[in-house]
Enzyme design. Structure first.
Site, PDB file in Angstrom:
ATOM      1  N   GLY A  18      25.570  40.726  -2.045  1.00 57.64           N
ATOM      2  CA  GLY A  18      24.813  41.609  -2.934  1.00 57.64           C
ATOM      3  C   GLY A  18      25.441  42.994  -2.978  1.00 57.64           C
ATOM      4  O   GLY A  18      25.847  43.520  -1.949  1.00 57.64           O
ATOM      5  N   ARG A  79      28.762  35.846  -4.452  1.00 57.59           N
ATOM      6  CA  ARG A  79      28.355  35.062  -3.278  1.00 57.59           C
ATOM      7  C   ARG A  79      29.130  33.760  -3.422  1.00 57.59           C
ATOM      8  O   ARG A  79      28.685  32.856  -4.132  1.00 57.59           O
ATOM      9  CB  ARG A  79      26.852  34.815  -3.293  1.00 57.59           C
ATOM     10  CG  ARG A  79      26.004  36.102  -3.223  1.00 57.59           C
ATOM     11  CD  ARG A  79      24.551  35.758  -2.979  1.00 57.59           C
ATOM     12  NE  ARG A  79      23.651  36.874  -3.247  1.00 57.59           N
ATOM     13  CZ  ARG A  79      23.384  37.852  -2.387  1.00 57.59           C
ATOM     14  NH1 ARG A  79      23.959  37.875  -1.209  1.00 57.59           N
ATOM     15  NH2 ARG A  79      22.523  38.815  -2.703  1.00 57.59           N
ATOM     16  N   ASP A 110      25.468  40.072   5.902  1.00 63.87           N
ATOM     17  CA  ASP A 110      25.643  39.025   6.918  1.00 63.87           C
ATOM     18  C   ASP A 110      26.468  37.825   6.427  1.00 63.87           C
ATOM     19  O   ASP A 110      27.314  37.308   7.160  1.00 63.87           O
ATOM     20  CB  ASP A 110      24.299  38.586   7.508  1.00 63.87           C
ATOM     21  CG  ASP A 110      23.281  38.198   6.437  1.00 63.87           C
ATOM     22  OD1 ASP A 110      23.529  38.433   5.237  1.00 63.87           O
ATOM     23  OD2 ASP A 110      22.224  37.646   6.809  1.00 63.87           O
ATOM     24  N   THR A 133      24.956  46.615   2.672  1.00 62.37           N
ATOM     25  CA  THR A 133      23.828  45.840   2.138  1.00 62.37           C
ATOM     26  C   THR A 133      22.593  46.726   2.135  1.00 62.37           C
ATOM     27  O   THR A 133      22.386  47.498   3.074  1.00 62.37           O
ATOM     28  CB  THR A 133      23.526  44.570   2.977  1.00 62.37           C
ATOM     29  OG1 THR A 133      22.203  44.090   2.657  1.00 62.37           O
ATOM     30  CG2 THR A 133      23.574  44.801   4.475  1.00 62.37           C
ATOM     31  N   ASP A 135      19.754  45.783   2.705  1.00 63.42           N
ATOM     32  CA  ASP A 135      18.761  45.235   3.639  1.00 63.42           C
ATOM     33  C   ASP A 135      18.751  45.881   5.028  1.00 63.42           C
ATOM     34  O   ASP A 135      17.754  45.752   5.755  1.00 63.42           O
ATOM     35  CB  ASP A 135      18.986  43.728   3.817  1.00 63.42           C
ATOM     36  CG  ASP A 135      18.614  42.938   2.577  1.00 63.42           C
ATOM     37  OD1 ASP A 135      17.954  43.506   1.688  1.00 63.42           O
ATOM     38  OD2 ASP A 135      18.996  41.756   2.502  1.00 63.42           O
ATOM     39  N   ASP A 137      20.043  44.856   7.644  1.00 62.78           N
ATOM     40  CA  ASP A 137      19.735  43.837   8.658  1.00 62.78           C
ATOM     41  C   ASP A 137      20.969  43.386   9.437  1.00 62.78           C
ATOM     42  O   ASP A 137      21.088  42.204   9.775  1.00 62.78           O
ATOM     43  CB  ASP A 137      19.047  42.631   7.992  1.00 62.78           C
ATOM     44  CG  ASP A 137      19.902  42.018   6.885  1.00 62.78           C
ATOM     45  OD1 ASP A 137      20.877  42.657   6.465  1.00 62.78           O
ATOM     46  OD2 ASP A 137      19.591  40.894   6.455  1.00 62.78           O
ATOM     47  N   ARG A 179      14.645  39.468   1.792  1.00 59.51           N
ATOM     48  CA  ARG A 179      14.323  38.052   1.934  1.00 59.51           C
ATOM     49  C   ARG A 179      13.948  37.736   3.369  1.00 59.51           C
ATOM     50  O   ARG A 179      12.982  37.053   3.638  1.00 59.51           O
ATOM     51  CB  ARG A 179      15.598  37.274   1.600  1.00 59.51           C
ATOM     52  CG  ARG A 179      15.449  36.296   0.501  1.00 59.51           C
ATOM     53  CD  ARG A 179      16.700  35.500   0.284  1.00 59.51           C
ATOM     54  NE  ARG A 179      17.952  36.199   0.529  1.00 59.51           N
ATOM     55  CZ  ARG A 179      18.969  36.193  -0.305  1.00 59.51           C
ATOM     56  NH1 ARG A 179      18.882  35.561  -1.452  1.00 59.51           N
ATOM     57  NH2 ARG A 179      20.099  36.790   0.000  1.00 59.51           N
TER      58      ARG A 179
END
Ligand code: F6P
Length: 330
Positions: A18, A79, A110, A133, A135, A137, A179
């Site tokens: 992303g 992706r 990731d 990212t 996110d 994460d 997500r």
């Protein structure tokens, strides 16, 4: 020059997964640092798909002019399904060798790092990662590129929603991205001062949520805002709103899904800063012979973490923020 490494002559860079605001600042930093150290710079378009297809272009310092302030990624991203296959990765590695590329910098999340790990372990390609990212994460860094901008986009949207929510005495469920992770939700929730937040890492049941909302109403709140991460444990914003409405029809409930607006826009100062620093750090790591690693920032200092630790470690979200939000939403 601080770092010399005659074995490295050509360094490539790509973005994958992303997109995230600040990726362009990172590309600029990688290209400029490569040229500063008198190495050849190459861009790979469309992430791992472009690596497999041989979609490469030589870069100069001027190729990355006027991009530090732009969202998205000038290199495009993907992706890649093909890169998940052995044949795809073999093609990518063969292309890199054929182009005499000595090292590759990958900017992504990731999934990108799982791919990079395979390239490094299976084919011995010198790869260094930069966390990009929205996110946030990824283990091995306190902040990923794009996270700060995404949170700023979210709080701006929530501020606007609050105006209309309070005018109509409504209950709004605002769905944000994430997500599998609640970093955007939790940080934005506290910064926007919402009544409740639901994230994948922590279960708040519908009855618990209703108790919170009812307590607020007793305390003379006439409107409420609830932030829901798209991967929330009790469902997405639509599902939760439906469940709450089922039991409490007196709530005038609305749902706003912020969606991909969170992924674009002008990168914040913080994102441009970390992207610039990490871009230089990635090139310097290569010149120091440190590959198979991700560069990140922990406690304001540069951190270099092996890919294997990045991909197997789940970054822990600080649930203390819930307690603080609870106090502030009284
Ligand atoms: O990984 C970043 C992210 O924006 C997630 O928060 C979200 O779940 C996902 O990407 C959406 O991906 P796509 O744009 O491919 O639908």
């Amino acid at each position: 020059m601080l770092y010399e490494n005659p074995k490295i002559k050509k360094i490539a860079v790509l973005t994958s997964g992303g997109d995230a605001p600040g990726m362009n600042a990172a590309i600029r930093a990688v290209v400029r640092a490569t040229i500063y150290y008198e190495k050849e710079s190459v861009a790979v378009y469309r992430g791992y798909d472009g690596l497999i297809a041989g979609d490469y272009e030589p870069m100069t310092a001027r190729s990355v002019s006027n991009i530090i302030q732009r969202g998205g990624t000038i290199l495009k991203t993907a992706r890649s399904k093909e890169f998940m296959t052995t044949e795809g990765r073999a093609k990518a590695a063969a292309n890199l060798r054929a182009q005499n590329i000595d090292a590759l910098v990958v900017i992504g999340g990731d999934g990108t790092f799982r791919g990079a790990t395979r390239l490094y372990e299976e084919y011995g390609i010198n790869v260094v990662g930069i966390p990009g990212t929205i996110d946030n994460d990824l283990a091995g860094t306190d902040y990923t590129i794009g996270y700060d901008t995404a949170c700023n986009t979210v709080i701006k949207a929530i501020d606007a929603i609050r105006d209309t929510a309070s005018s109509h005495n409504r209950l709004f469920f605002i769905e944000v991205m994430g997500r599998d992770s609640g970093f955007i939700a939790l940080r934005s929730a506290i910064a926007a001062g919402v009544e409740a937040v639901l994230i994948p890492e922590h279960l708040i049941t519908i009855p618990e949520l209703i108790t919170k909302l009812e307590t607020g109403a007793k305390n003379k709140k006439t409107s409420s805002l609830v932030v829901v991460a798209e991967g929330g444990k009790s469902g997405n914003a639509m599902e939760i709103a439906a469940k709450v409405e089922e039991q409490f029809s007196h709530y005038d409930t609305k749902v706003t899904v912020l969606g991909h607006v969170q992924r674009g826009g002008t990168p914040s100062c913080a994102d441009r800063e970390i992207a610039s620093k990490l871009g230089v750090a990635a090139v310097e790591a290569i010149l120091m012979g440190k590959t198979g690693v991700m560069v990140g920032i922990i406690n304001n200092s540069l951190a270099i973490t092996p890919f294997e630790d990045v991909v197997i470690t789940k970054k822990v979200i600080n649930l203390e923020t819930f307690r603080i939000n609870e106090i502030l939403a009284v």
